[in-house]
Design an enzyme around this catalytic site. Structure first.
Site, short mmCIF file in Angstrom:
data_model
loop_
_atom_site.label_atom_id
_atom_site.label_comp_id
_atom_site.label_asym_id
_atom_site.label_seq_id
_atom_site.Cartn_x
_atom_site.Cartn_y
_atom_site.Cartn_z
N ASP A 11 20.31 0.32 35.54
CA ASP A 11 20.69 0.40 36.69
C ASP A 11 21.44 -0.82 36.80
O ASP A 11 21.33 -1.69 36.11
CB ASP A 11 19.47 0.32 37.87
CG ASP A 11 19.95 0.05 39.18
OD1 ASP A 11 20.89 0.79 39.86
OD2 ASP A 11 19.55 -0.85 39.98
N ASP A 13 22.92 -2.37 40.47
CA ASP A 13 22.93 -3.32 41.57
C ASP A 13 21.14 -3.49 41.67
O ASP A 13 20.43 -2.75 41.82
CB ASP A 13 23.15 -2.43 42.78
CG ASP A 13 23.36 -3.30 44.02
OD1 ASP A 13 24.08 -4.41 43.95
OD2 ASP A 13 22.81 -3.13 44.91
#
Length: 238
Positions: A11, A13
């Site tokens: 991922d 953010d």
């Protein structure tokens, strides 16, 4: 039996970068070196332009692929490999506008809807909010669980739609099953996934849930610093 090469999926953010901010210089240098000669994929709810802004073109050129908007579009070295289009139905937009009207949070900064490829991102405070307003809403939501309520209500009224909590202020909405887990079918071999939103109802949960059995692994991190420490451990064990 020949050992299978690990696919590393990150991922962006909150996992590689601070929330909505660019990657820290010290981690960028480390990560660019770490990913050399590895199969590395990125997965995010944001669009490609935001990924360029957050982690820079050097990393995007170096990784195997970048899956954006919850895996509804895939890029390899800046070129689109596939895309899934979807538009939110008018009745859903009406419901979201009711949420905006009825929420007890006082700030409405504007840009509450962000239509992305294959999904819709929705926020009460709005993406025009300041950093302080973003943090204030995140604290408010942590107390009252407003976004969880929104997601539950959406899925009760629209069983063909999925909604998850994403980032600090928003929810991600897409057609049922078109969440981050969809990228698994595009990756061959074991996956080691890194994400910060892996609890049920959050936007990394769907992919994390499908990777619980060995040789797959899931690392839930609180920030990029923890990600960096885990990757250093990989180096020590290699």
């Amino acid at each position: 039996m020949e050992k299978q090469e690990i696919n590393y999926v990150f991922d962006i953010d909150g996992t590689l970068t601070p929330a909505r901010l660019p990657i820290e210089a010290v981690f960028k240098t480390f990560f660019l070196e770490w990913i050399q000669n590895k199969k590395v994929y990125l997965i995010t709810g944001s669009d490609y332009e935001k990924s360029v802004e957050q982690i820079g073109p050097e990393i995007l050129e170096a990784v195997t692929a970048c899956f954006n908007t919850a895996g509804n579009i895939c890029y390899k070295k800046g070129k689109v490999i596939y895309r899934n289009d979807w538009s939110a139905p008018p009745d859903l937009i009406h419901l979201l506008n009711q949420f905006i009207e009825n929420s007890k949070h006082p700030i409405r900064a504007g840009r509450h809807f962000e239509h992305r490829i294959g999904m819709l991102n929705f926020s009460i405070v709005g993406r025009n909010c300041t950093r302080e307003q973003r943090n204030d809403y995140n604290l408010y939501d942590a107390e009252v669980k407003e976004r969880e309520y929104f997601c539950k209500t959406i899925m009760e009224q629209f069983p063909e739609i999925e909604a998850t909590v994403g980032g600090q202020i928003s929810i991600d909405i897409y057609a049922l099953g078109m969440n981050k887990a969809q990228i698994i079918k595009h990756i061959k071999g074991p996956i080691h996934f890194f994400g910060d939103k892996t609890k049920e109802g959050e936007n990394d949960y769907a992919i994390a849930k499908k990777l619980t059995k060995l040789p797959n692994r899931v690392f839930t991190v609180k920030d990029w610093k923890e990600t960096m420490e885990i990757l250093k451990q990989y180096n020590r064990n290699s």
